[in-house]
Design an enzyme around this catalytic site. Structure first.
Site, PDB file in Angstrom:
ATOM      1  CB  VAL A  40       3.264 -10.148   1.856  1.00  0.00           C
ATOM      2  CG1 VAL A  40       3.016  -9.050   2.872  1.00  0.00           C
ATOM      3  CG2 VAL A  40       3.120  -9.633   0.436  1.00  0.00           C
ATOM      4  CE  LYS A  82      -2.105 -10.144  -9.989  1.00  0.00           C
ATOM      5  NZ  LYS A  82      -2.293  -9.569  -8.634  1.00  0.00           N
ATOM      6  CE1 TYR A 137       0.666  -9.474 -12.543  1.00  0.00           C
ATOM      7  CE2 TYR A 137      -0.844  -9.430 -14.415  1.00  0.00           C
ATOM      8  CZ  TYR A 137      -0.431  -8.923 -13.192  1.00  0.00           C
ATOM      9  OH  TYR A 137      -1.120  -7.875 -12.619  1.00  0.00           O
ATOM     10  CB  ALA A 168       0.081 -19.131 -13.849  1.00  0.00           C
ATOM     11  CB  ALA A 207      -0.947  -0.015   1.204  1.00  0.00           C
ATOM     12  CB  SER A 208       4.469   1.926  -0.268  1.00  0.00           C
ATOM     13  OG  SER A 208       4.730   0.929  -1.236  1.00  0.00           O
ATOM     14  CB  SER A 236      -4.693  -9.058 -13.105  1.00  0.00           C
ATOM     15  OG  SER A 236      -4.423  -8.581 -14.411  1.00  0.00           O
TER      16      SER A 236
HETATM   17  P1  NAP Z   1       2.788  -1.002  -8.199  1.00  0.00           P
HETATM   18  O1  NAP Z   1       2.494   0.410  -8.503  1.00  0.00           O
HETATM   19  O2  NAP Z   1       3.952  -1.665  -8.837  1.00  0.00           O
HETATM   20  O3  NAP Z   1       2.889  -1.157  -6.602  1.00  0.00           O
HETATM   21  C1  NAP Z   1       3.168  -2.411  -6.069  1.00  0.00           C
HETATM   22  C2  NAP Z   1       3.020  -2.363  -4.571  1.00  0.00           C
HETATM   23  O4  NAP Z   1       3.230  -3.693  -4.068  1.00  0.00           O
HETATM   24  C3  NAP Z   1       4.039  -1.479  -3.883  1.00  0.00           C
HETATM   25  O5  NAP Z   1       3.433  -0.903  -2.749  1.00  0.00           O
HETATM   26  C4  NAP Z   1       5.117  -2.470  -3.454  1.00  0.00           C
HETATM   27  O6  NAP Z   1       5.832  -2.063  -2.283  1.00  0.00           O
HETATM   28  C5  NAP Z   1       4.277  -3.670  -3.122  1.00  0.00           C
HETATM   29  N1  NAP Z   1       4.996  -4.933  -3.165  1.00  0.00           N
HETATM   30  C6  NAP Z   1       5.580  -5.535  -4.226  1.00  0.00           C
HETATM   31  N2  NAP Z   1       6.121  -6.694  -3.860  1.00  0.00           N
HETATM   32  C7  NAP Z   1       5.888  -6.835  -2.548  1.00  0.00           C
HETATM   33  C8  NAP Z   1       6.200  -7.818  -1.594  1.00  0.00           C
HETATM   34  N3  NAP Z   1       6.882  -8.917  -1.941  1.00  0.00           N
HETATM   35  N4  NAP Z   1       5.814  -7.638  -0.312  1.00  0.00           N
HETATM   36  C9  NAP Z   1       5.119  -6.534   0.054  1.00  0.00           C
HETATM   37  N5  NAP Z   1       4.777  -5.565  -0.814  1.00  0.00           N
HETATM   38  C10 NAP Z   1       5.164  -5.715  -2.093  1.00  0.00           C
HETATM   39  O7  NAP Z   1       1.557  -1.936  -8.566  1.00  0.00           O
HETATM   40  P2  NAP Z   1       0.002  -1.597  -8.794  1.00  0.00           P
HETATM   41  O8  NAP Z   1      -0.192  -1.297 -10.216  1.00  0.00           O
HETATM   42  O9  NAP Z   1      -0.488  -0.661  -7.768  1.00  0.00           O
HETATM   43  O10 NAP Z   1      -0.597  -3.063  -8.547  1.00  0.00           O
HETATM   44  C11 NAP Z   1      -1.198  -3.464  -7.327  1.00  0.00           C
HETATM   45  C12 NAP Z   1      -1.874  -4.805  -7.548  1.00  0.00           C
HETATM   46  O11 NAP Z   1      -2.818  -4.691  -8.605  1.00  0.00           O
HETATM   47  C13 NAP Z   1      -0.918  -5.933  -7.961  1.00  0.00           C
HETATM   48  O12 NAP Z   1      -1.321  -7.140  -7.369  1.00  0.00           O
HETATM   49  C14 NAP Z   1      -1.091  -5.995  -9.462  1.00  0.00           C
HETATM   50  O13 NAP Z   1      -0.778  -7.278  -9.984  1.00  0.00           O
HETATM   51  C15 NAP Z   1      -2.575  -5.674  -9.572  1.00  0.00           C
HETATM   52  N6  NAP Z   1      -2.954  -5.188 -10.901  1.00  0.00           N
HETATM   53  C16 NAP Z   1      -2.502  -3.981 -11.348  1.00  0.00           C
HETATM   54  C17 NAP Z   1      -2.913  -3.552 -12.601  1.00  0.00           C
HETATM   55  C18 NAP Z   1      -2.507  -2.225 -13.171  1.00  0.00           C
HETATM   56  O14 NAP Z   1      -2.948  -1.925 -14.281  1.00  0.00           O
HETATM   57  N7  NAP Z   1      -1.715  -1.402 -12.485  1.00  0.00           N
HETATM   58  C19 NAP Z   1      -3.748  -4.358 -13.399  1.00  0.00           C
HETATM   59  C20 NAP Z   1      -4.144  -5.580 -12.898  1.00  0.00           C
HETATM   60  C21 NAP Z   1      -3.767  -5.978 -11.644  1.00  0.00           C
HETATM   61  P3  NAP Z   1       7.219  -1.186  -2.372  1.00  0.00           P
HETATM   62  O15 NAP Z   1       6.968  -0.081  -3.305  1.00  0.00           O
HETATM   63  O16 NAP Z   1       7.459  -0.686  -0.988  1.00  0.00           O
HETATM   64  O17 NAP Z   1       8.265  -2.129  -2.805  1.00  0.00           O
END
Ligand code: NAP
Length: 246
Positions: A68, A163, A159, A161, A17-18, A146
């Site tokens: 996590v 999701k 990816y 797999a 959530a950062s 996703s």
């Molecule tokens: P993002 O901007 O890359 O942010 C990822 C977040 O996850 C960051 O807060 C990061 O923390 C944290 N993180 C990554 N690996 C981690 C770990 N091993 N342990 C704890 N925290 C971890 O991604 P986002 O686009 O917001 O995506 C969030 C979720 O939505 C993901 O599950 C992604 O697959 C899903 N999603 C996103 C999209 C899209 O279009 N953006 C589409 C479909 C699904 P740090 O920054 O502190 O490392």
């Protein structure tokens, strides 16, 4: 019945959530009244800023670092959340990674890391919180899937797999926990404006029927909707601008 859930007195943990979608979800939960643990892996300052913004709303909030994908780190994260805020009522499994890989370059290490971060993390966090939710007869778990769970997408087979597994996990826990007052749902975004999509944003925007990428707030709105609806469980809500309808 209020259409926005009243989460006053509830404690929420949002993984990853950062920044990005997780940040928007954490802020929305705070706006709905919850006290929120803001998990991050590496960006402590960003997570602290999210927690400070939630505290400015009058809620309690802490930023807690933990990768996590590992059982010990998850156990420490859940213990630290409960020590700071109390028992967890709402878990949002959002942390994820999207390594873009063609089939020729996709390695075993890429596959294992993706499954651990995107899928095993949700299993570990859910296992840690459901017994307490069941004892209190109330809980909400939301898994951020996703569109790639059902469609191909651009990231890769690993990816897809991870999701698709997330949605199976959602149905499995939902079936077992429905009678205990615990609802488990998935929200499946596609093409949301975050760092994850920065590299192919322009390429994608033209393909999305609504003509733009989505926002984290639009995903958070769907998360709040499933949290507020006790009759929805085991389902996946798509947030994708009309990209696909399955
Ligand atoms: P993002 O901007 O890359 O942010 C990822 C977040 O996850 C960051 O807060 C990061 O923390 C944290 N993180 C990554 N690996 C981690 C770990 N091993 N342990 C704890 N925290 C971890 O991604 P986002 O686009 O917001 O995506 C969030 C979720 O939505 C993901 O599950 C992604 O697959 C899903 N999603 C996103 C999209 C899209 O279009 N953006 C589409 C479909 C699904 P740090 O920054 O502190 O490392």
């Amino acid at each position: 019945m209020s259409l926005v859930p009243d989460l006053a007195g509830r404690v929420a943990l949002v993984t990853g959530a950062s920044r990005g979608i997780g940040r928007s979800i954490a802020l929305a939960l705070g706006e709905a009244g919850a006290d929120v643990a803001v998990n991050y892996r590496s960006r402590a300052d960003d997570a602290q800023a999210v927690a400070a913004a939630i505290r400015a709303l009058g809620r309690r909030s802490v930023a807690l670092g933990a990768d996590v994908s590992g059982a010990e780190a998850v156990a420490r994260l859940v213990a630290a959340t409960e020590e700071a805020l109390g028992p967890i009522d709402v878990l949002v499994n959002n942390a994820g990674m999207a390594l873009r890989r063609g089939l020729e370059e996709l390695s075993e290490a890429d596959f294992d890391r993706t499954i651990a971060v995107n899928l095993k993390s949700a299993f570990l966090c859910t296992q840690a919180v459901w017994p307490g939710m069941r004892a209190r007869r109330w809980g909400r778990i939301v898994n951020i899937s996703s569109g790639a769970a059902r469609a191909a997408g651009v990231v890769g087979a690993h990816y897809n797999a991870s999701k698709a597994g997330m949605e199976g996990l959602t149905r499995g826990y939902a079936a077992h926990l429905a009678k205990d007052g615990i609802a488990v749902n998935a929200v499946a975004p596609s093409q949301i404006e975050t760092e994850m999509t920065a590299a192919h944003r322009a390429e994608m925007a033209a393909r999305i029927p609504v003509g733009r990428l989505g926002t984290g707030e639009e995903v958070a709105q769907a998360v709040l909707m499933v949290i507020g609806n006790a009759y929805m469980t085991g389902t996946t809500v798509q947030v994708n601008g009309g990209l696909h309808f399955n």
